[in-house]
Design a protein around this motif. Sequence first.
Motif, PDB file in Angstrom:
ATOM      1  N   ALA A   1       0.759  -1.242  -0.021  1.00 11.70           N
ATOM      2  CA  ALA A   1      -0.020  -0.004  -0.066  1.00 11.70           C
ATOM      3  C   ALA A   1       0.752   1.076   0.129  1.00 11.70           C
ATOM      4  CB  ALA A   1      -0.908   0.232   1.284  1.00 11.70           C
ATOM      5  N   ALA A   2       1.979   1.096   0.693  1.00  8.71           N
ATOM      6  CA  ALA A   2       2.779   2.454   0.775  1.00  8.71           C
ATOM      7  C   ALA A   2       3.744   2.694  -0.412  1.00  8.71           C
ATOM      8  CB  ALA A   2       4.081   2.201   2.111  1.00  8.71           C
ATOM      9  N   LYS A   3       4.025   1.449  -1.149  1.00  8.89           N
ATOM     10  CA  LYS A   3       4.830   1.627  -2.298  1.00  8.89           C
ATOM     11  C   LYS A   3       3.915   2.060  -3.438  1.00  8.89           C
ATOM     12  CE  LYS A   3       6.954  -1.490  -5.511  1.00  8.89           C
ATOM     13  NZ  LYS A   3       7.358  -3.002  -5.900  1.00  8.89           N
ATOM     14  N   LEU A   4       2.712   1.635  -3.645  1.00  4.91           N
ATOM     15  CA  LEU A   4       1.758   1.896  -4.508  1.00  4.91           C
ATOM     16  C   LEU A   4       0.770   2.970  -4.481  1.00  4.91           C
ATOM     17  CD1 LEU A   4       0.988  -1.642  -5.746  1.00  4.91           C
ATOM     18  CD2 LEU A   4       2.506  -0.043  -6.970  1.00  4.91           C
ATOM     19  N   ASP A   5       0.692   3.415  -3.022  1.00  2.00           N
ATOM     20  CA  ASP A   5      -0.359   4.460  -2.769  1.00  2.00           C
ATOM     21  C   ASP A   5      -1.669   3.849  -3.036  1.00  2.00           C
ATOM     22  OD1 ASP A   5      -1.417   6.541  -1.581  1.00  2.00           O
ATOM     23  OD2 ASP A   5      -1.442   7.754  -3.357  1.00  2.00           O
ATOM     24  N   ALA A   6      -1.782   2.506  -2.720  1.00  2.00           N
ATOM     25  CA  ALA A   6      -2.901   1.918  -2.796  1.00  2.00           C
ATOM     26  C   ALA A   6      -3.827   1.768  -1.627  1.00  2.00           C
ATOM     27  CB  ALA A   6      -2.746   0.471  -3.327  1.00  2.00           C
ATOM     28  N   ARG A   7      -5.338   1.493  -1.824  1.00  2.00           N
ATOM     29  CA  ARG A   7      -6.101   1.371  -0.680  1.00  2.00           C
ATOM     30  C   ARG A   7      -6.233  -0.030  -0.276  1.00  2.00           C
ATOM     31  NH1 ARG A   7     -11.520   2.957  -2.597  1.00  2.00           N
ATOM     32  NH2 ARG A   7     -12.195   3.044  -0.498  1.00  2.00           N
TER      33      ARG A   7
ATOM     34  N   SER B   1      -7.825 -10.783  13.965  1.00  2.00           N
ATOM     35  CA  SER B   1      -7.826 -11.270  15.363  1.00  2.00           C
ATOM     36  C   SER B   1      -6.477 -11.005  16.152  1.00  2.00           C
ATOM     37  CB  SER B   1      -8.273 -12.603  15.224  1.00  2.00           C
ATOM     38  OG  SER B   1      -7.417 -13.366  14.883  1.00  2.00           O
ATOM     39  N   SER B   2      -5.518 -10.741  15.564  1.00  2.00           N
ATOM     40  CA  SER B   2      -4.203 -10.729  16.026  1.00  2.00           C
ATOM     41  C   SER B   2      -3.868  -9.421  16.583  1.00  2.00           C
ATOM     42  CB  SER B   2      -2.930 -11.023  15.428  1.00  2.00           C
ATOM     43  OG  SER B   2      -1.742 -10.696  15.935  1.00  2.00           O
ATOM     44  N   ALA B   3      -3.752  -9.263  18.203  1.00  2.00           N
ATOM     45  CA  ALA B   3      -3.551  -7.653  18.528  1.00  2.00           C
ATOM     46  C   ALA B   3      -2.189  -7.328  18.348  1.00  2.00           C
ATOM     47  CB  ALA B   3      -3.925  -7.586  19.935  1.00  2.00           C
ATOM     48  N   SER B   4      -1.334  -8.273  18.192  1.00  2.00           N
ATOM     49  CA  SER B   4       0.088  -7.819  17.767  1.00  2.00           C
ATOM     50  C   SER B   4       0.277  -7.199  16.444  1.00  2.00           C
ATOM     51  CB  SER B   4       1.001  -9.216  17.958  1.00  2.00           C
ATOM     52  OG  SER B   4       0.623 -10.188  17.324  1.00  2.00           O
ATOM     53  N   ALA B   5      -0.832  -7.235  15.588  1.00  2.00           N
ATOM     54  CA  ALA B   5      -0.646  -6.501  14.359  1.00  2.00           C
ATOM     55  C   ALA B   5      -0.961  -5.136  14.665  1.00  2.00           C
ATOM     56  CB  ALA B   5      -1.345  -7.210  13.165  1.00  2.00           C
ATOM     57  N   LEU B   6      -1.464  -4.758  15.553  1.00  2.00           N
ATOM     58  CA  LEU B   6      -1.894  -3.441  15.994  1.00  2.00           C
ATOM     59  C   LEU B   6      -0.748  -2.203  15.750  1.00  2.00           C
ATOM     60  CD1 LEU B   6      -4.718  -4.072  18.462  1.00  2.00           C
ATOM     61  CD2 LEU B   6      -5.279  -3.492  16.057  1.00  2.00           C
ATOM     62  N   PRO B   7       0.412  -2.613  16.454  1.00  2.00           N
ATOM     63  CA  PRO B   7       1.217  -1.261  16.344  1.00  2.00           C
ATOM     64  C   PRO B   7       1.644  -1.194  14.978  1.00  2.00           C
ATOM     65  CG  PRO B   7       1.870  -2.729  18.222  1.00  2.00           C
ATOM     66  CD  PRO B   7       0.634  -3.434  17.493  1.00  2.00           C
ATOM     67  N   LEU B   8       1.952  -2.135  14.040  1.00  2.00           N
ATOM     68  CA  LEU B   8       2.355  -1.985  12.680  1.00  2.00           C
ATOM     69  C   LEU B   8       1.151  -0.992  12.092  1.00  2.00           C
ATOM     70  CD1 LEU B   8       4.021  -2.377  10.149  1.00  2.00           C
ATOM     71  CD2 LEU B   8       2.593  -4.623   9.983  1.00  2.00           C
TER      72      LEU B   8
ATOM     73  N   LYS C   1      -0.962   4.149   9.536  1.00  2.00           N
ATOM     74  CA  LYS C   1      -1.819   5.381   9.567  1.00  2.00           C
ATOM     75  C   LYS C   1      -1.180   6.531   9.632  1.00  2.00           C
ATOM     76  CE  LYS C   1      -6.286   2.653  10.318  1.00  2.00           C
ATOM     77  NZ  LYS C   1      -7.528   2.799  11.084  1.00  2.00           N
ATOM     78  N   ARG C   2      -0.248   6.406  11.020  1.00  2.00           N
ATOM     79  CA  ARG C   2       0.238   7.906  11.213  1.00  2.00           C
ATOM     80  C   ARG C   2       1.178   8.401   9.975  1.00  2.00           C
ATOM     81  NH1 ARG C   2       0.945   5.296  16.393  1.00  2.00           N
ATOM     82  NH2 ARG C   2       3.058   4.554  15.617  1.00  2.00           N
ATOM     83  N   ASP C   3       1.755   7.198   9.313  1.00  2.00           N
ATOM     84  CA  ASP C   3       2.386   7.561   8.199  1.00  2.00           C
ATOM     85  C   ASP C   3       1.747   7.956   6.956  1.00  2.00           C
ATOM     86  OD1 ASP C   3       4.785   7.374   9.811  1.00  2.00           O
ATOM     87  OD2 ASP C   3       5.295   5.031   9.121  1.00  2.00           O
ATOM     88  N   GLY C   4       0.620   7.903   6.628  1.00  2.00           N
ATOM     89  CA  GLY C   4      -0.284   8.198   5.534  1.00  2.00           C
ATOM     90  C   GLY C   4      -0.678   7.150   4.797  1.00  2.00           C
ATOM     91  N   VAL C   5      -0.292   5.860   5.151  1.00  2.00           N
ATOM     92  CA  VAL C   5      -0.782   4.729   4.180  1.00  2.00           C
ATOM     93  C   VAL C   5      -2.196   4.413   4.492  1.00  2.00           C
ATOM     94  CG1 VAL C   5      -0.305   2.423   4.068  1.00  2.00           C
ATOM     95  CG2 VAL C   5       1.483   3.911   5.071  1.00  2.00           C
TER      96      VAL C   5
ATOM     97  N   LEU D   1     -10.136  -0.530  19.288  1.00  2.00           N
ATOM     98  CA  LEU D   1     -11.640   0.099  18.681  1.00  2.00           C
ATOM     99  C   LEU D   1     -11.793   1.480  19.389  1.00  2.00           C
ATOM    100  CD1 LEU D   1     -14.118  -2.480  18.925  1.00  2.00           C
ATOM    101  CD2 LEU D   1     -13.502  -1.038  17.113  1.00  2.00           C
ATOM    102  N   ALA D   2     -11.271   1.788  20.814  1.00  2.00           N
ATOM    103  CA  ALA D   2     -11.551   2.987  21.354  1.00  2.00           C
ATOM    104  C   ALA D   2     -10.574   3.924  20.768  1.00  2.00           C
ATOM    105  CB  ALA D   2     -11.067   2.741  22.884  1.00  2.00           C
ATOM    106  N   ASP D   3      -9.327   3.859  20.358  1.00  2.00           N
ATOM    107  CA  ASP D   3      -8.534   4.726  19.935  1.00  2.00           C
ATOM    108  C   ASP D   3      -8.551   5.018  18.419  1.00  2.00           C
ATOM    109  OD1 ASP D   3      -6.694   2.785  18.619  1.00  2.00           O
ATOM    110  OD2 ASP D   3      -5.448   2.753  20.338  1.00  2.00           O
ATOM    111  N   GLY D   4      -9.251   4.274  17.801  1.00  2.00           N
ATOM    112  CA  GLY D   4      -9.405   4.308  16.419  1.00  2.00           C
ATOM    113  C   GLY D   4      -8.476   3.637  15.276  1.00  2.00           C
ATOM    114  N   THR D   5      -7.873   2.783  15.935  1.00  2.00           N
ATOM    115  CA  THR D   5      -6.841   2.080  15.198  1.00  2.00           C
ATOM    116  C   THR D   5      -7.576   1.090  14.317  1.00  2.00           C
ATOM    117  OG1 THR D   5      -5.039   2.360  16.671  1.00  2.00           O
ATOM    118  CG2 THR D   5      -4.871   0.697  15.125  1.00  2.00           C
ATOM    119  N   ILE D   6      -8.756   0.477  14.803  1.00  2.00           N
ATOM    120  CA  ILE D   6      -9.394  -0.497  14.123  1.00  2.00           C
ATOM    121  C   ILE D   6     -10.891   0.453  13.660  1.00  2.00           C
ATOM    122  CG2 ILE D   6     -11.593  -2.233  14.499  1.00  2.00           C
ATOM    123  CD1 ILE D   6      -9.059  -3.452  16.353  1.00  2.00           C
TER     124      ILE D   6
END
Length: 448
Positions: A225-231, A238-245, A250-254, A298-303
């Motif tokens: 998505a970052a490389k191609l500016d894709a959606r 289900s994996s919470a360990s993917a949330l920081p990535l 999102k912060r980087d505009g991907v 969910l509360a902080d908007g990551t999901i």
Amino acid sequence: MQELVLRSTRVVTPEGERPAAVEVRGGTITAVRAHDAPPPRGAEVVDLGDDVLLPGLVDSHVHINDPGRTEWEGFATATAAAAAGGVTTVVDMPLNSIPPTTTTAHLDVKRATARGKVHTDVGFWGGAVPGNLPDLRPLHEAGVFGFKCFLLPSGVDEFPQLTPPEVEAALAELTGFGGLLIVHAEDPGTIGGAPQRPGRRYADFLASRPPAAEDRAVEGLVAFAAKLDARIHVLHLSSASALPLIAAAKRDGVRVTVETCPHFLTLTAEEVPDGATEFKCCPPIREAANQDALWQALADGTIDCVVSDHSPSTIGLKAKDTGDFAAAWGGISSLQLGLSAVWTEARRRGHTLADVARWMSAGPAALAGLPAKGAVAAGRDADFAVVDPDAVFTVDPARLRHRNPITAYAGRTLHGVVRSSWLRGERIAVDGAVTGPPRGRLLSARHP
């Protein structure tokens, strides 16, 4: 056209919950006024008392399986279940029907099958599979809302997975016309290296689909998505360990969004009995600590949203006779229960029905690009769910409206009884039963 006014002491709007009178004309909300505002002359007034008026839910992840596997589910039964549960719009996944929605001709078959049978509004996702790259733009122009792909076998032969180079090629094609790729994100190599032990032990099944499989898949998708500016949209996380990535991307505009499901928010691995294959889904229901992290995201908007991933099958395919998780079809039947299940846990954690409406109505509507849905506001479709938030009920699979009476929620006591559902100002369900003939419409995406 007679005007309609729905009055409640608790109306959930984009600005929050308040007493209000919602005016409707021609299927559209014309105004949201003070609770005691005089109704227009000749209007029908429905006083809901203290029941909560929510925007009708939008469920953008539903497997209806019709045609071809109608014995698993069909348009009539699925949309009846949706209406009974406060869901007024569903977007149908491109599998497990036969044919899958991978060409415009197949989309025509889907629409012909659904026409005249749907109690809610229904839209359609397209599919991205090996060899159908030339079909993506025509499907987009024909009104699909985006394209689903798998990174590993889907479970049905007619919908194969994409390799990483094929994913990149599909994204490049979609980016040319602003299309969205929605992805079942589990890495096949990671799962291939995990222990695969068939049998009745849920712990063995859980070990066969480790969090690292989701994490690695999400990492690759974010890079594309970052490389191609894709959606990109990550399905059923289900994996919470993917949330920081995801949060960092999102912060980087991907341009990445993500959903999770009621079963990941309300059920835990610790409570799944061995042999209880009605709990099998892929990715799997994980531990309580993982669930806590999903709620925080969910509360902080990551999901971004919560949708059912209603993936039903016949009871026989759930391998209830052996309880073998490896042999059972993976999917949770929950279309009618999502609102109540999420509200039951949300209220325990201090969240509000306005939060639930944001996650389960506004969020999925924004994802699919449905500007008329997702809010109680002037100019939107008059789609509503009327809920008694304090009433409780015990889930009896035999009383649910989806085709096969099996669900992971059987026997659970839930808060939040859906008293009625409304589609464009017409009552389509009351106390769990649909009213009148099917009134739903088949939706086409309005692409820029």
